[in-house]
Design an enzyme around this catalytic site. Structure first.
Site, short mmCIF file in Angstrom:
data_model
loop_
_atom_site.label_atom_id
_atom_site.label_comp_id
_atom_site.label_asym_id
_atom_site.label_seq_id
_atom_site.Cartn_x
_atom_site.Cartn_y
_atom_site.Cartn_z
N ASP A 37 0.94 -1.07 -0.08
CA ASP A 37 0.09 -0.15 0.07
C ASP A 37 0.86 1.30 -0.11
O ASP A 37 0.41 2.20 -0.62
CB ASP A 37 -0.90 0.01 1.29
CG ASP A 37 -1.99 -0.88 1.33
OD1 ASP A 37 -2.23 -1.78 0.03
OD2 ASP A 37 -2.73 -0.99 1.88
N ASP A 38 2.13 1.25 0.77
CA ASP A 38 2.72 2.28 0.82
C ASP A 38 3.27 2.61 -0.67
O ASP A 38 3.31 3.92 -0.75
CB ASP A 38 4.05 2.34 1.85
CG ASP A 38 3.48 2.13 3.40
OD1 ASP A 38 2.46 2.62 3.55
OD2 ASP A 38 4.17 1.57 4.03
N TYR A 40 2.28 1.89 -3.42
CA TYR A 40 0.86 2.43 -4.24
C TYR A 40 0.66 3.94 -3.87
O TYR A 40 0.53 5.00 -4.68
CB TYR A 40 -0.05 1.51 -3.95
CG TYR A 40 -1.52 2.14 -4.88
CD1 TYR A 40 -1.98 1.48 -6.07
CD2 TYR A 40 -2.35 3.04 -4.28
CE1 TYR A 40 -2.99 1.86 -6.75
CE2 TYR A 40 -3.39 3.37 -4.88
CZ TYR A 40 -3.72 3.06 -5.94
OH TYR A 40 -4.80 3.42 -6.65
N SER A 86 -35.58 -7.15 -16.92
CA SER A 86 -35.47 -8.10 -16.00
C SER A 86 -35.59 -9.42 -16.61
O SER A 86 -36.06 -9.78 -17.42
CB SER A 86 -36.41 -7.65 -14.94
OG SER A 86 -36.58 -6.33 -14.57
N LEU A 87 -35.18 -10.07 -15.59
CA LEU A 87 -34.98 -11.81 -15.91
C LEU A 87 -36.10 -12.33 -15.37
O LEU A 87 -36.67 -11.87 -14.16
CB LEU A 87 -33.93 -12.49 -15.48
CG LEU A 87 -32.33 -11.83 -16.02
CD1 LEU A 87 -31.30 -12.69 -15.67
CD2 LEU A 87 -32.63 -12.02 -17.65
N LYS A 118 -25.88 -15.46 -9.64
CA LYS A 118 -26.86 -14.18 -9.64
C LYS A 118 -26.44 -13.31 -8.68
O LYS A 118 -26.59 -13.90 -7.52
CB LYS A 118 -28.40 -14.48 -9.78
CG LYS A 118 -29.22 -13.18 -9.77
CD LYS A 118 -30.54 -13.56 -9.69
CE LYS A 118 -31.59 -12.38 -9.99
NZ LYS A 118 -30.98 -11.46 -8.87
N ARG A 139 -30.23 0.74 -13.97
CA ARG A 139 -31.24 0.01 -14.76
C ARG A 139 -32.50 1.21 -14.74
O ARG A 139 -33.14 1.20 -15.68
CB ARG A 139 -31.78 -1.00 -13.95
CG ARG A 139 -32.96 -1.96 -14.75
CD ARG A 139 -33.49 -3.07 -14.06
NE ARG A 139 -32.68 -3.86 -13.59
CZ ARG A 139 -32.40 -4.82 -14.39
NH1 ARG A 139 -32.69 -5.03 -15.56
NH2 ARG A 139 -31.68 -5.87 -13.65
N TYR A 227 -21.11 -8.95 -17.37
CA TYR A 227 -21.51 -10.17 -17.82
C TYR A 227 -22.19 -10.20 -19.35
O TYR A 227 -22.50 -11.08 -19.93
CB TYR A 227 -22.67 -10.94 -16.96
CG TYR A 227 -23.79 -10.10 -16.58
CD1 TYR A 227 -24.69 -9.60 -17.41
CD2 TYR A 227 -23.77 -9.51 -15.32
CE1 TYR A 227 -25.81 -8.94 -17.14
CE2 TYR A 227 -24.80 -8.76 -14.73
CZ TYR A 227 -25.99 -8.46 -15.85
OH TYR A 227 -26.82 -7.71 -15.37
N CYS A 409 -25.09 -0.67 34.62
CA CYS A 409 -24.11 -1.13 33.61
C CYS A 409 -23.62 -2.50 34.04
O CYS A 409 -22.96 -2.51 35.33
CB CYS A 409 -23.12 -0.13 33.37
SG CYS A 409 -21.70 -0.97 32.22
N CYS A 412 -19.52 -1.73 34.71
CA CYS A 412 -18.90 -0.98 35.99
C CYS A 412 -19.99 -0.60 37.00
O CYS A 412 -19.46 0.03 37.98
CB CYS A 412 -18.30 0.49 35.28
SG CYS A 412 -19.74 1.49 34.69
N CYS A 427 -24.93 3.49 29.32
CA CYS A 427 -24.03 3.78 30.59
C CYS A 427 -23.27 4.78 30.59
O CYS A 427 -22.59 5.24 29.31
CB CYS A 427 -23.21 2.44 30.56
SG CYS A 427 -21.55 2.92 31.82
N CYS A 432 -15.88 3.56 31.80
CA CYS A 432 -16.19 2.32 31.99
C CYS A 432 -15.20 1.47 31.16
O CYS A 432 -15.01 1.67 29.86
CB CYS A 432 -17.75 2.05 31.58
SG CYS A 432 -18.19 0.22 31.24
#
Length: 693
Positions: A37-38, A40, A86-87, A118, A139, A227, A409, A412, A427, A432
């Site tokens: 990450d550093d 990048y 839609s399917l 799906k 959509r 897809y 609580c 505590c 609480c 606590c």
């Protein structure tokens, strides 16, 4: 640092963009990262610096554009090039066989079928021109979708430039979704901030993609799978299987799990195979799709007004099971909320063994009439979060015991309180141990200060042994104290000390998010850091000033003001500053007042010369605060193209309204004024950019 020439910058920018795009594909699509990450981050920082020095070299498909652009006032409706149908759904083996029989009758044969999982997400259509991403739609109603291009750009797995420079237009369709891990993290964060939880990953993905502020979408870690190819300058794609392979070649993420089924028996076996295997996937699948693999046959099979006749979406039934509540315990969170948790007889459910389920609060317990010893029906919401659906009242034998949250609580012993307008019992004791443990875990978490090695068990020992009683105590730990803990070796202790030292360099926004202020999560922390620049300025801000910041509002403002009004919190922050943590951004303080100090600027409509985020950064550098609403305190309303309702409000309030050209002229004049009066070394005020990842 010497600014490179335009030619040198152009060549280096091209190299960096290509390299960053390659690493994003490796990380987010192939799950095979090659750099840390550093590394990048350093590449991204270099690219940001070059683009800032040469803004005319910035292109829409640059990796730096993923971090989220300007907020929008609404989504434009755009007509799809071809309807997004839609399917048809199937729920049983009989439904599947009926679909197969219909295909066979129409074609005179049953061709091979493409089996695809799906994904439970939000369908989108993406348009590429000359290999570059230019527009993305939801959509919508199937004919018209909402333009969510800016938000789609924030999805790391979506390529902004294809791996081949295809001529003309390419339209592809797929599904935006949220991984189970990211969904769980998002809901955990929302629960800690006492915000409404998302019911399932699909709702979370849909809500995240339709955020008016792309920066919020960017923070939600969405993913996408493609897809379908709708419109393309491609030849020879005669089957759905070939389409999926071509999408992979172009750099699109394509879901694994695809299979070519040669006949009906193989199709049914495919559905049966994934009935249980789907639970091992990192994302939610609520079914599988069977498509006729031969694309030429699609036209022959046709479609109804809503669904194509060449595909069927098979839905798996939700898995629900019965178990018994052995006990109900009370969990104390970092904000002091007392949460009832049901301990269950272990039950296998959606791929794992479930042994506990949150009951949220006393009102929920009462509404469902949940008792200790009850037989209950459980399921996983979105196949992830265990929940009690209902109680089997008929199974009661009289031994069941009602449950009430305690008046004190359980950790505590402080008297619990229920504040007006809240459903939770709390609480009130800030010292606590349970609240401290949860607060430390949050502080050290990856999205906050990211202190590696400071896990749950280590935190518990630090609190239980009295080594840490406030957040600031963490930074006074040394190797000797850490070695007092169980199973703590020299190497682990050294790693934690190093991680603590590294965390001191985190930006102000990360520190604010780590403090655990109610309702102030990562996005709000970012807004506050940008608006005020330091803990000192934030602590001095009134509730009214906070509420007027774009993206804050009265509820968050009240919580933030209350946090900084608390003397114990102030002492902790003072200690953190003395211990070396960054409590301010890298801004050079001016010895003369900034020209627009404390003034509020409202933007409405689309700007042409810069993004709204860039314009807001310029006015912040002049001392102004960008605001989302027009009020009596508004200094200037900047009206871009397609200005919305704010313009009407500005006129009604008699606010000063300027067009974009006038705005930039005023900015230039204010900057010239500051440069003419400020001493050398203070000729401009800079604001550090935040980590784009």
């Amino acid at each position: 640092m010497t600014v490179p020439s335009r030619g040198e910058a152009s060549r280096r920018i091209a190299i960096l963009r290509e390299e960053l795009a390659r690493h994003e594909h490796l990380y987010y699509v192939l799950d095979r990262p090659e750099i840390s990450d550093d590394v990048y981050d350093s590449l991204m920082t270099e690219l940001l610096g070059l683009e800032r020095a040469w803004p005319d070299l910035v292109e829409p498909d640059s990796p730096t554009r993923r971090v989220g652009g300007r907020p929008v006032e609404g989504f434009e409706k755009v007509e799809h090039a071809a309807p997004m149908l839609s399917l048809e759904n199937g729920f049983s083996e009989e439904d599947v066989r009926a679909f197969l029989a219909r295909v066979e009758r129409t074609l005179g044969r049953l061709p091979p079928l493409s089996g695809e999982l799906k994904i439970d997400g939000l369908a989108v259509s993406l348009l590429y021109e000359e290999g570059r991403f230019v527009r993305g739609l939801t959509r919508g109603d199937g004919r018209f979708g909402e333009d969510v291009t800016s938000n789609l750009r924030t999805i790391r797995s979506l390529p902004l430039r294809l791996r081949e420079a295809l001529p003309g237009r390419l339209e592809v369709r797929g599904e935006v979704y949220m991984k189970k891990e990211d969904f769980a993290s998002l809901n955990a964060e929302r629960e800690e901030e006492e915000l409404p939880l998302f019911a399932n990953p699909r709702n979370a993905a849909a809500g995240s993609l339709r955020q008016l502020d792309p920066a919020v979408t960017a923070s939600r870690r969405l993913s996408v799978y493609l897809y379908q190819i709708v419109e393309a300058p491609l030849q020879g794609l005669t089957s759905q299987s070939a389409v999926l392979e071509r999408l992979r070649e172009l750099g699109f993420p394509v879901q694994p799990g695809h299979a070519l089924c040669r006949d009906g028996d193989e199709a049914l076996a495919y559905l049966e195979r994934w009935k249980e295997e789907r639970f091992s996937l990192p994302y939610v699948t609520d079914g599988a799709v069977l498509k006729v693999d031969d694309i030429a046959a699609w036209e022959t099979l046709g479609a109804t007004a809503k669904t194509p006749r060449w595909a069927l979406a098979f839905k798996y039934p939700p898995e629900e099971k019965k178990t018994r509540i052995r006990e109900i315990i009370v969990s104390v969170g970092r904000t002091g909320a007392l949460t009832p948790v049901a301990l269950l007889d272990p039950v296998p459910l959606s791929g794992s063994v479930v042994q506990r389920a949150s009951l949220h609060n006393q009102d929920e317990v009462d509404r469902k009439d949940v008792r200790i010893g009850d037989r209950v029906i459980v399921r996983k919401a979105g196949e992830i979060i265990p929940e009690i659906v209902a109680v089997d009242v008929e199974a009661r034998d009289g031994s069941e015991r009602p449950f009430r949250l305690p008046e004190r609580c359980p950790v505590c012993g402080a008297s619990s309180v229920r504040l007006p307008g809240e459903a939770v019992l709390r609480c009130p004791n800030r010292s606590c141990p349970a609240q401290l443990r949860e607060g430390l875990r949050h502080f050290a978490s990856r999205g906050a200060m990211d202190i590696r090695g400071l896990g749950e068990k280590i935190v518990a020992q630090l609190v239980d042994r009295g080594l840490v009683t406030t957040l600031a105590d963490l930074y006074e730990l040394d190797r000797e104290k850490l070695l007092m803990l169980e199973r703590m070796g020299e190497k682990s202790a050294s790693n934690i000390i190093q991680a603590l030292e590294t965390s001191k360099k985190r930006p102000l926004a990360r520190l604010l998010a780590a403090l655990g202020i109610r309702y102030a999560g990562a996005r709000v922390a970012e807004i506050l850091a940008q608006a005020f620049g330091s803990v000192e300025a934030l602590a001095a801000a009134s509730e009214e000033t906070l509420a007027d910041v774009d993206g804050v509002g009265p509820v968050i403002a009240a919580s933030v003001a209350a946090f900084f009004a608390d003397e114990a919190n102030r002492r902790t922050l003072d200690r953190l500053a003395r211990l070396g943590l960054r409590t301010s951004e890298a801004r050079r303080a001016a010895s003369v007042p900034l020209p627009w100090e404390g003034r509020r600027v409202v933007f409405t409509g689309e700007l042409q010369r810069a993004t709204r985020a860039e314009a807001e950064e310029r006015v912040r550098a002049l001392g102004a605060l960008p605001s989302s609403s027009v009020s009596a305190k508004t200094f200037l309303v900047v009206a871009g193209e397609k200005a919305g309702g704010k313009l009407d409000k500005a006129r009604a309030a008699s606010a000063a309204i300027v067009d974009e050209e006038t705005f930039w002229r005023l900015v230039g004049e204010a900057e010239d004024l500051f440069r003419s009066t400020a001493p050398e070394g203070e000729k401009e005020v800079t604001v550090e950019n935040h980590d784009p990842r």
